[in-house]
Design a protein around this motif. Structure first.
Motif, PDB file in Angstrom:
ATOM      1  N   GLY A 364       6.620   2.837   1.434  1.00  0.00           N
ATOM      2  CA  GLY A 364       5.565   1.866   1.630  1.00  0.00           C
ATOM      3  C   GLY A 364       5.863   0.544   0.965  1.00  0.00           C
ATOM      4  O   GLY A 364       5.042   0.000   0.228  1.00  0.00           O
ATOM      5  N   VAL A 365       7.046  -0.011   1.208  1.00  0.00           N
ATOM      6  CA  VAL A 365       7.439  -1.272   0.613  1.00  0.00           C
ATOM      7  C   VAL A 365       7.864  -2.197   1.732  1.00  0.00           C
ATOM      8  O   VAL A 365       8.679  -1.846   2.571  1.00  0.00           O
ATOM      9  N   GLY A 366       7.253  -3.380   1.758  1.00  0.00           N
ATOM     10  CA  GLY A 366       7.576  -4.351   2.791  1.00  0.00           C
ATOM     11  C   GLY A 366       8.282  -5.553   2.205  1.00  0.00           C
ATOM     12  O   GLY A 366       8.741  -5.558   1.062  1.00  0.00           O
ATOM     13  N   ALA A 367       8.348  -6.616   3.018  1.00  0.00           N
ATOM     14  CA  ALA A 367       9.072  -7.809   2.601  1.00  0.00           C
ATOM     15  C   ALA A 367       8.430  -8.489   1.404  1.00  0.00           C
ATOM     16  O   ALA A 367       9.086  -9.196   0.659  1.00  0.00           O
ATOM     17  N   HIS A 368       7.110  -8.268   1.200  1.00  0.00           N
ATOM     18  CA  HIS A 368       6.395  -8.963   0.131  1.00  0.00           C
ATOM     19  C   HIS A 368       6.072  -8.064  -1.050  1.00  0.00           C
ATOM     20  O   HIS A 368       5.497  -8.535  -2.023  1.00  0.00           O
ATOM     21  N   GLY A 369       6.374  -6.798  -1.017  1.00  0.00           N
ATOM     22  CA  GLY A 369       6.039  -5.905  -2.125  1.00  0.00           C
ATOM     23  C   GLY A 369       5.592  -4.549  -1.625  1.00  0.00           C
ATOM     24  O   GLY A 369       5.805  -4.186  -0.468  1.00  0.00           O
ATOM     25  N   ARG A 370       4.947  -3.789  -2.514  1.00  0.00           N
ATOM     26  CA  ARG A 370       4.463  -2.455  -2.166  1.00  0.00           C
ATOM     27  C   ARG A 370       3.224  -2.573  -1.297  1.00  0.00           C
ATOM     28  O   ARG A 370       2.313  -3.337  -1.590  1.00  0.00           O
ATOM     29  N   ALA A 371       3.175  -1.795  -0.231  1.00  0.00           N
ATOM     30  CA  ALA A 371       2.131  -1.955   0.783  1.00  0.00           C
ATOM     31  C   ALA A 371       0.894  -1.140   0.437  1.00  0.00           C
ATOM     32  O   ALA A 371       0.976  -0.053  -0.145  1.00  0.00           O
ATOM     33  N   VAL A 372      -0.275  -1.684   0.791  1.00  0.00           N
ATOM     34  CA  VAL A 372      -1.563  -1.011   0.610  1.00  0.00           C
ATOM     35  C   VAL A 372      -2.422  -1.312   1.826  1.00  0.00           C
ATOM     36  O   VAL A 372      -2.133  -2.225   2.615  1.00  0.00           O
ATOM     37  N   LEU A 373      -3.489  -0.531   1.981  1.00  0.00           N
ATOM     38  CA  LEU A 373      -4.492  -0.788   3.006  1.00  0.00           C
ATOM     39  C   LEU A 373      -5.751  -1.322   2.335  1.00  0.00           C
ATOM     40  O   LEU A 373      -6.225  -0.744   1.350  1.00  0.00           O
ATOM     41  N   VAL A 374      -6.287  -2.403   2.849  1.00  0.00           N
ATOM     42  CA  VAL A 374      -7.578  -2.941   2.407  1.00  0.00           C
ATOM     43  C   VAL A 374      -8.569  -2.635   3.524  1.00  0.00           C
ATOM     44  O   VAL A 374      -8.372  -3.068   4.660  1.00  0.00           O
ATOM     45  N   HIS A 375      -9.625  -1.881   3.213  1.00  0.00           N
ATOM     46  CA  HIS A 375     -10.453  -1.363   4.293  1.00  0.00           C
ATOM     47  C   HIS A 375     -11.883  -1.126   3.841  1.00  0.00           C
ATOM     48  O   HIS A 375     -12.229  -1.287   2.656  1.00  0.00           O
ATOM     49  N   ASP A 376     -12.710  -0.703   4.786  1.00  0.00           N
ATOM     50  CA  ASP A 376     -14.098  -0.353   4.521  1.00  0.00           C
ATOM     51  C   ASP A 376     -14.154   0.924   3.680  1.00  0.00           C
ATOM     52  O   ASP A 376     -13.420   1.880   3.945  1.00  0.00           O
ATOM     53  N   PRO A 377     -15.029   0.976   2.660  1.00  0.00           N
ATOM     54  CA  PRO A 377     -15.081   2.182   1.818  1.00  0.00           C
ATOM     55  C   PRO A 377     -15.503   3.429   2.564  1.00  0.00           C
ATOM     56  O   PRO A 377     -15.245   4.540   2.102  1.00  0.00           O
ATOM     57  N   LEU A 378     -16.135   3.280   3.731  1.00  0.00           N
ATOM     58  CA  LEU A 378     -16.549   4.460   4.490  1.00  0.00           C
ATOM     59  C   LEU A 378     -15.357   5.330   4.884  1.00  0.00           C
ATOM     60  O   LEU A 378     -15.492   6.541   5.040  1.00  0.00           O
ATOM     61  N   LEU A 379     -14.190   4.716   5.055  1.00  0.00           N
ATOM     62  CA  LEU A 379     -13.010   5.503   5.435  1.00  0.00           C
ATOM     63  C   LEU A 379     -12.629   6.502   4.351  1.00  0.00           C
ATOM     64  O   LEU A 379     -11.961   7.495   4.631  1.00  0.00           O
ATOM     65  N   CYS A 380     -13.060   6.250   3.100  1.00  0.00           N
ATOM     66  CA  CYS A 380     -12.784   7.195   2.011  1.00  0.00           C
ATOM     67  C   CYS A 380     -13.576   8.485   2.173  1.00  0.00           C
ATOM     68  O   CYS A 380     -13.291   9.471   1.483  1.00  0.00           O
ATOM     69  N   GLU A 381     -14.572   8.491   3.058  1.00  0.00           N
ATOM     70  CA  GLU A 381     -15.358   9.699   3.280  1.00  0.00           C
ATOM     71  C   GLU A 381     -14.568  10.764   4.033  1.00  0.00           C
ATOM     72  O   GLU A 381     -14.973  11.919   4.087  1.00  0.00           O
ATOM     73  N   ASP A 382     -13.471  10.366   4.648  1.00  0.00           N
ATOM     74  CA  ASP A 382     -12.591  11.333   5.315  1.00  0.00           C
ATOM     75  C   ASP A 382     -11.215  11.221   4.666  1.00  0.00           C
ATOM     76  O   ASP A 382     -10.266  10.715   5.267  1.00  0.00           O
ATOM     77  N   PRO A 383     -11.086  11.676   3.403  1.00  0.00           N
ATOM     78  CA  PRO A 383      -9.865  11.387   2.642  1.00  0.00           C
ATOM     79  C   PRO A 383      -8.608  11.982   3.233  1.00  0.00           C
ATOM     80  O   PRO A 383      -7.535  11.393   3.137  1.00  0.00           O
ATOM     81  N   HIS A 384      -8.701  13.155   3.858  1.00  0.00           N
ATOM     82  CA  HIS A 384      -7.495  13.774   4.418  1.00  0.00           C
ATOM     83  C   HIS A 384      -6.922  12.917   5.544  1.00  0.00           C
ATOM     84  O   HIS A 384      -5.713  12.693   5.616  1.00  0.00           O
ATOM     85  N   VAL A 385      -7.794  12.432   6.423  1.00  0.00           N
ATOM     86  CA  VAL A 385      -7.335  11.562   7.497  1.00  0.00           C
ATOM     87  C   VAL A 385      -6.773  10.268   6.922  1.00  0.00           C
ATOM     88  O   VAL A 385      -5.711   9.790   7.343  1.00  0.00           O
ATOM     89  N   LEU A 386      -7.477   9.697   5.940  1.00  0.00           N
ATOM     90  CA  LEU A 386      -7.026   8.428   5.359  1.00  0.00           C
ATOM     91  C   LEU A 386      -5.663   8.593   4.695  1.00  0.00           C
ATOM     92  O   LEU A 386      -4.770   7.761   4.871  1.00  0.00           O
ATOM     93  N   GLU A 387      -5.474   9.671   3.931  1.00  0.00           N
ATOM     94  CA  GLU A 387      -4.191   9.895   3.262  1.00  0.00           C
ATOM     95  C   GLU A 387      -3.078  10.124   4.287  1.00  0.00           C
ATOM     96  O   GLU A 387      -1.962   9.617   4.139  1.00  0.00           O
ATOM     97  N   THR A 388      -3.394  10.913   5.322  1.00  0.00           N
ATOM     98  CA  THR A 388      -2.381  11.192   6.343  1.00  0.00           C
ATOM     99  C   THR A 388      -1.974   9.921   7.067  1.00  0.00           C
ATOM    100  O   THR A 388      -0.785   9.654   7.284  1.00  0.00           O
ATOM    101  N   VAL A 389      -2.969   9.133   7.445  1.00  0.00           N
ATOM    102  CA  VAL A 389      -2.699   7.892   8.170  1.00  0.00           C
ATOM    103  C   VAL A 389      -1.943   6.908   7.278  1.00  0.00           C
ATOM    104  O   VAL A 389      -1.012   6.228   7.731  1.00  0.00           O
ATOM    105  N   ALA A 390      -2.330   6.828   5.988  1.00  0.00           N
ATOM    106  CA  ALA A 390      -1.643   5.920   5.075  1.00  0.00           C
ATOM    107  C   ALA A 390      -0.174   6.323   4.906  1.00  0.00           C
ATOM    108  O   ALA A 390       0.715   5.469   4.877  1.00  0.00           O
ATOM    109  N   ALA A 391       0.073   7.635   4.792  1.00  0.00           N
ATOM    110  CA  ALA A 391       1.457   8.104   4.672  1.00  0.00           C
ATOM    111  C   ALA A 391       2.257   7.786   5.928  1.00  0.00           C
ATOM    112  O   ALA A 391       3.413   7.345   5.857  1.00  0.00           O
TER     113      ALA A 391
END
Length: 614
Positions: A364-391
């Motif tokens: 998860g490292v791009g041209a500008h640094g380590r990558a993250v997702l900035v998103h709506d907190p509601l997505l944290c309510e489905d953590p397995h999907v969020l973790e899988t998608v982030a990976a």
């Protein structure tokens, strides 16, 4: 394979305490619904339309609850929906001619109300997020419990409604207590309803698109039901019109669980949707493509792919540690920290209503640094999907980075081959135009001297002296050419001595600051030497520098070489073949070369090389 399979006692216990328990509650609720439907239908002059609608409404709450629980077992929305349905059914038990059943019905006179209020306050996360919300839910539960107890103690439905059984808890039939009870129930209902309106209004106004899409169906039905209730109170004297409003209200109430369920189903991605998303993330993708795909698939228009930046002055990159800190627990997983840039490298502000999730995996490292997702907190309510998608997003980004690196390696190889060919042509040209011509001239003069020696010509010493000068000049050119290929002093005395000698030959002040250096591999010493040589050449020929500083540091298996001048800035790695050749030479050893040359003046070339000492 689901927990609870044969041969897994622990899985069986988990299944019973999870899905199994909920199914048992749902079956009991369904049995209760069938029983109360028979009781309500058996009342004289029963309105079968309302009886049917009430049965459908309770059943829909039960079904929606079990579906919502199956979609997300840790979310309390499913159990709350089932609580509304069971409470709704139990309210009709007071119509029973059996004394104990009638008494239970009196105690649960308004059992569905507090569950419904709790559901509205907690939807869609299943949590009461603030003290006012918890206070409203407590008022609703206490009000319903108190209302039911007073109803059982002081209201004799047996004397008022033919066919009702006498209450087992009846103390006395008191109209005064009944009036107080009804007034208190209305007051509690007004407080809870007003609180619900305020909470929902604030939630709607502060919500992003994802939250509004979840709330819209339920809010629309609740607003419609409330409007019908108000209109029904206004026209309470017109029985036919009021009855019509009551029928419509019952139908809307029956549709309410479907509205909540629609929000839950809309929010939580199904297995098929997740699989399709993961398949699309298998291929290498740019950050922009990943951002658009995730925003559409996760239904969050605010989602952004960002990058953690911020290496300290010593060159230590703290992005991995900062990414780990984002994984610490908190409300909705919220963490905020400056130092984020978007995919274009522009600083990105994280809104208070957004959260940051690290894009998993070392890729998860791009041209500008380590990558993250900035998103709506509601997505944290489905953590397995969020973790899988982030990976998966991290792998897609890493694949793209690897593809870019592979392309750069191919281009670098092509440049190395081209540079080698050009260097061979230069050496051939220098030998032909320089040393070879001098050697031919010297040979002619020696032959001329031989012929003149036969005739005792007095000019022979001059001819021999000229031939000696030519041979000396040719030898100097050959030595200079060899020095350019690989300095003899570098191989004999080491990097530090070779750099001191190189700096001493420069016709401008050069300050050297060199660590004590061990013996390195020849290719490492050669790369470091030519980085300094090229940088000094640029400072002398192009930067018009007045002073130059050469620094060499060695620690922890890393050799760092830097050359700084005070001349004109504006240098560019792509501006010449010399610097680009250095980039390729350093990269071939697994190192990194950087150029800092602002237009305001001054240039620094820094090379970092991993080394093994001999």
């Amino acid at each position: 394979m689901r927990a609870g399979a044969a041969g897994d006692p622990a899985g069986s216990r988990r299944w019973w305490h999870g899905d199994g328990a909920m199914w048992a509650v749902a079956l009991c609720g369904a049995a209760l619904g069938g029983w109360t439907t028979l009781i309500a239908a058996g009342v004289p002059d029963a309105d079968m339309f309302r009886v049917t609608v009430h049965t459908v409404a309770g059943a829909l709450f039960l079904v929606s609850g079990i579906v919502a629980h199956h979609r997300r077992a840790t979310n309390k929305v499913g159990p709350l929906m089932m609580g509304v349905g069971i409470g709704f059914f139990s309210e009709d038990l007071q119509l029973s001619p059996v004394a104990w059943v009638h008494t239970v019905g009196q105690l649960t006179l308004a059992a569905s109300g507090p569950f419904l209020a709790h559901l509205v306050l907690a939807f869609p996360t299943g949590r009461l997020e603030s003290r006012p919300q918890r206070a409203l839910a407590a008022i609703a539960y206490l009000g319903a419990a108190g209302n039911g107890l007073l109803n059982a103690l002081f209201v004799d439905m047996h004397a008022r409604v033919p066919g009702n059984a006498p209450g087992l808890l009846l103390v006395t039939d008191s109209l005064v207590v009944e009036d107080v009870m009804r007034a208190g129930a209305r007051a509690a209902a007004i407080v809870v309803s007003a609180g619900l309106i305020v909470v929902l209004a604030r939630r709607w106004l502060n919500a992003r698109a994802l939250m509004r899409s979840l709330l819209a169906p339920a809010i629309a039905i609740m607003l419609g039901s409330g409007l019908l209730s108000v209109v029904g109170l206004v026209f309470h004297e017109d029985r036919e019109l009021r009855a019509t409003f009551v029928y419509v209200y019952d139908v809307l109430f029956a549709a309410l669980p479907l509205a909540f369920l629609a929000g839950m189903v809309y929010f939580y991605l199904g297995r098929g949707a997740v699989d399709r998303l993961l398949r699309r993330l298998r291929d290498p993708k740019e950050a922009g493509e990943i951002e658009d795909l995730l925003a559409r698939s996760l239904r969050d228009e605010s989602l952004r792919v960002a990058f953690l930046t911020g290496a300290d002055p010593a060159g230590r990159d703290d992005a991995p540690e900062r990414a780990e800190r984002y994984a610490e627990p908190g409300p909705f997983g919220t963490h905020r920290e400056p130092g984020l840039v978007d995919r274009h490298g522009v600083p990105l502000d994280v809104a208070p209503s957004q959260v940051v999730t690290p894009i998993g995996g070392g890729g998860g490292v791009g041209a500008h640094g380590r990558a993250v997702l900035v998103h709506d907190p509601l997505l944290c309510e489905d953590p397995h999907v969020l973790e899988t998608v982030a990976a998966a997003a991290g792998l897609a980004l890493a694949n793209r980075s690897l593809a870019a690196q592979l392309a750069e390696v191919r281009a670098s190889r092509a440049r190395i081959v081209e540079a080698a060919d050009a260097e061979r042509r230069r050496i051939e040209r220098d030998l032909q135009d320089g040393a070879q011509q001098r050697l031919v001239t010297a040979l002619l003069k020696v032959n001329l001297a031989r012929r003149r020696l036969r005739h005792d010509d007095p000019a022979v010493p001059d001819v021999l002296a000229s031939a000696a000068e030519g041979l000396t000049a040719a030898l100097a050119e050959i030595r200079e050419l060899a020095q350019g290929l690989h300095p003899a002093l570098l191989a004999e005395a080491g990097l530090a001595v070779a750099l001191e000698e190189l700096a001493a030959r420069l016709p401008l002040p050069v300050e050297t600051d060199l660590d004590p250096l061990p013996k390195f591999a020849p290719n490492v010493e050669s790369a470091a030497y030519f980085v300094v040589a090229e940088a000094l050449t640029n400072a002398l020929k192009h930067a018009e520098a007045g002073r130059v500083r050469v620094g060499v540091r060695y620690a922890d298996g890393v050799l760092a070489v830097s050359v700084s001048d005070d001349g004109r800035g504006g240098a560019d790695l792509a501006g010449g073949s010399g610097l680009q050749g250095l980039v390729d030479r350093v990269a071939a050893l697994g190192g990194d070369l950087t150029l800092t040359s602002p237009a305001s003046g001054g240039t620094t070339i820094r090379a970092v090389l991993p080394v093994d000492t001999h």
